[in-house]
Enzyme design. Structure first.
Site, PDB file in Angstrom:
ATOM      1  N   CYS A 178     -22.975  -4.770  -1.840  1.00 19.56           N
ATOM      2  CA  CYS A 178     -23.506  -4.169  -0.609  1.00 19.56           C
ATOM      3  C   CYS A 178     -25.015  -3.984  -0.649  1.00 19.56           C
ATOM      4  O   CYS A 178     -25.664  -3.928   0.409  1.00 19.56           O
ATOM      5  CB  CYS A 178     -22.842  -2.818  -0.359  1.00 19.56           C
ATOM      6  SG  CYS A 178     -21.085  -2.940   0.072  1.00 19.56           S
ATOM      7  N   CYS A 233      -8.582   1.546  13.473  1.00 18.37           N
ATOM      8  CA  CYS A 233     -10.014   1.479  13.784  1.00 18.37           C
ATOM      9  C   CYS A 233     -10.598   0.307  13.007  1.00 18.37           C
ATOM     10  O   CYS A 233     -10.320   0.147  11.813  1.00 18.37           O
ATOM     11  CB  CYS A 233     -10.720   2.768  13.406  1.00 18.37           C
ATOM     12  SG  CYS A 233     -12.489   2.757  13.819  1.00 18.37           S
ATOM     13  N   ASP A 278       0.801  -1.228   0.000  1.00 17.10           N
ATOM     14  CA  ASP A 278       0.000   0.000   0.000  1.00 17.10           C
ATOM     15  C   ASP A 278       0.832   1.277   0.000  1.00 17.10           C
ATOM     16  O   ASP A 278       0.271   2.368  -0.056  1.00 17.10           O
ATOM     17  CB  ASP A 278      -0.990   0.009   1.166  1.00 17.10           C
ATOM     18  CG  ASP A 278      -0.321  -0.015   2.529  1.00 17.10           C
ATOM     19  OD1 ASP A 278      -1.046  -0.095   3.520  1.00 17.10           O
ATOM     20  OD2 ASP A 278       0.918   0.063   2.611  1.00 17.10           O
ATOM     21  N   CYS A 287     -11.219   9.944   9.422  1.00 19.13           N
ATOM     22  CA  CYS A 287     -11.106   8.527   9.767  1.00 19.13           C
ATOM     23  C   CYS A 287     -10.298   8.362  11.059  1.00 19.13           C
ATOM     24  O   CYS A 287      -9.212   8.936  11.200  1.00 19.13           O
ATOM     25  CB  CYS A 287     -10.433   7.768   8.624  1.00 19.13           C
ATOM     26  SG  CYS A 287     -10.184   6.018   8.963  1.00 19.13           S
ATOM     27  N   CYS A 331     -19.968   4.362  11.565  1.00 17.50           N
ATOM     28  CA  CYS A 331     -18.648   5.005  11.600  1.00 17.50           C
ATOM     29  C   CYS A 331     -18.651   6.077  12.687  1.00 17.50           C
ATOM     30  O   CYS A 331     -19.448   7.023  12.636  1.00 17.50           O
ATOM     31  CB  CYS A 331     -18.315   5.628  10.254  1.00 17.50           C
ATOM     32  SG  CYS A 331     -16.725   6.522  10.243  1.00 17.50           S
ATOM     33  N   CYS A 343     -27.424  -2.036   2.053  1.00 18.31           N
ATOM     34  CA  CYS A 343     -26.824  -2.000   3.399  1.00 18.31           C
ATOM     35  C   CYS A 343     -25.948  -0.762   3.568  1.00 18.31           C
ATOM     36  O   CYS A 343     -25.111  -0.456   2.715  1.00 18.31           O
ATOM     37  CB  CYS A 343     -25.997  -3.258   3.642  1.00 18.31           C
ATOM     38  SG  CYS A 343     -25.176  -3.295   5.250  1.00 18.31           S
ATOM     39  N   CYS A 352     -21.887   0.207   7.712  1.00 16.59           N
ATOM     40  CA  CYS A 352     -20.566   0.803   7.937  1.00 16.59           C
ATOM     41  C   CYS A 352     -20.661   2.320   7.987  1.00 16.59           C
ATOM     42  O   CYS A 352     -20.001   2.974   8.811  1.00 16.59           O
ATOM     43  CB  CYS A 352     -19.577   0.350   6.877  1.00 16.59           C
ATOM     44  SG  CYS A 352     -20.031   0.752   5.184  1.00 16.59           S
ATOM     45  N   CYS A 370     -19.802  -5.014   9.441  1.00 19.25           N
ATOM     46  CA  CYS A 370     -20.108  -5.449   8.070  1.00 19.25           C
ATOM     47  C   CYS A 370     -20.680  -6.867   8.067  1.00 19.25           C
ATOM     48  O   CYS A 370     -20.065  -7.793   8.598  1.00 19.25           O
ATOM     49  CB  CYS A 370     -18.838  -5.399   7.222  1.00 19.25           C
ATOM     50  SG  CYS A 370     -19.089  -5.996   5.523  1.00 19.25           S
TER      51      CYS A 370
END
Length: 390
Positions: free
Chosen positions: A189, A241, A135, A215, A199, A192, A195, A248
């Protein structure tokens, strides 16, 4: 060896290589991501940790000569602790998010991708070239993985796989071998929005994008003073987090064990907070240096540990917080400790007020002075409220 036969041989070898999922896609540009990335940057929703050259994030040919394919891999990581965390009021513990348990996943993924590259080289009779990245690379991991058929991108922006939910690390390898691409997976998804609704900081935008500045994972990794809004929201987590994963539905019942190198140790995944605040640099490196969550160093984690002590209402930490407020050389730590003192002040408000006023006389950092003023105001507000109640 023919390319299709090589692909099947790679797929057959993935388990022996320690790879949980593997997929193949073209090296075509990811143009469809451009608008969203530009929007995030324009609205200052980015974290600053991303690769900064937009064209290199979208066009594989900008970072590799004559790319033909991208191989995406996924490694499942543990979703549950294999032990019970002891409950001790005198030694409360914080938590690292799941993606930081065990050995730093960057190292694990790089090792696995190098093994894969070596395997491919040993099974092909022409010269081939490769560029591996995790990443911290140019490409967007979830976009590559989705197009390679490993899973779909959920509303929380994470890749969700059928077998492991979103508890996966991702990596990719650009190559000049023209593998046949796999089929991308569409979003599943439906209607739904769990999330998004759950959050804690309303960071998710609803379309797979997020405001990274909000975030909590980002907030725990910053090096400055954490905004007051986010301090109670991190609860007992000192790094990362997991909320958008835990709520989910695709993660329900996914008791992923992960690999041996990813297995958490108690004092790493759930360290004693007061002990973390007194640890030396060498002790920190020895205990936490191999974790992905240690990449920003000791200071952000110690700042977060102070916040968590206040969130937990641990008044036994007050002597240590007094010491940090007065003696720590780092303004961020002093300012955060002062905030925590004000939050924990109760029967000893008079003594803490006297201490904070004394600090005001000698403090030369503007941010710490602001924290002192806010702390005194908070304590005085508590006193007024207590008088009203009585």
């Amino acid at each position: 060896m023919q390319i299709d036969a090589l692909k099947q041989k790679i797929i057959a070898a993935k388990t022996s290589l320690g790879i949980d999922k593997i997929g193949f896609t073209t090296a075509a540009p990811f143009r469809h991501l451009a608008a969203g990335l530009k929007m995030q940057k324009a609205k200052e929703y980015t974290s600053g940790f991303e690769h900064q050259v937009l064209a290199q994030r979208l066009y594989p040919q900008r970072i590799f000569d004559h790319p033909q394919s991208i191989i995406a891999i996924a490694l499942a990581y543990p979703s549950k602790l294999p032990f019970k965390v002891p409950h001790d009021r005198q030694q409360p513990r914080g938590r690292f998010a799941r993606a930081s348990w065990g050995l730093d996943y960057h190292q694990i993924l790089r090792d696995k991708m190098q093994q894969l590259i070596n395997f491919i080289k040993a099974n092909i009779d022409v010269e081939a070239h490769f560029k591996a990245m995790v990443d911290t690379g140019e490409l967007i991991d979830v976009a590559v993985a989705q197009r390679a058929g490993l899973g779909f991108i959920g509303r929380n922006g994470l890749l969700i796989t059928q077998e492991f939910g979103s508890f996966v690390y991702l990596g990719e390898i650009i190559t000049d071998i023209p593998f046949t691409p796999d089929q991308p997976m569409a979003n599943q998804c439906g209607t739904c929005t769990r999330c998004i609704d759950r959050c804690p900081s309303q960071a998710l935008l609803g379309n797979g994008h997020l405001n990274a500045q909000r975030c909590l994972s980002y907030q725990t990794q910053t090096k400055g003073i954490m905004a007051a809004e986010f301090r109670p929201k991190i609860r007992n987590v000192i790094y990362g987090c997991d909320v958008c994963q835990l709520v989910c539905p695709f993660n329900r019942g996914k008791a992923v064990d992960g690999h041996v190198q990813m297995q958490p140790q108690l004092d790493e995944a759930a360290p004693k907070l007061k002990q973390l605040l007194t640890i030396s640099n060498q002790e920190f490196r020895e205990q936490f240096g191999q974790l992905a969550g240690a990449w920003r160093g000791k200071k952000p984690l110690q700042r977060n540990a102070i916040i968590v002590l206040a969130n937990l209402g641990d008044r036994s930490a007050i002597p240590l917080l007094l010491k940090l407020s007065e003696q720590d050389v780092r303004p961020i730590i002093r300012a955060t400790a002062i905030w925590a003192l004000a939050k924990l002040a109760k029967d000893n408000k008079t003594a803490i007020v006297a201490f904070l006023k004394q600090c005001q006389q000698v403090e030369n950092d503007a941010q710490v002075q602001q924290s002192l003023q806010a702390a005194l105001k908070r304590i005085r507000g508590k006193e007024l409220n207590s008088h009203k109640i009585s």
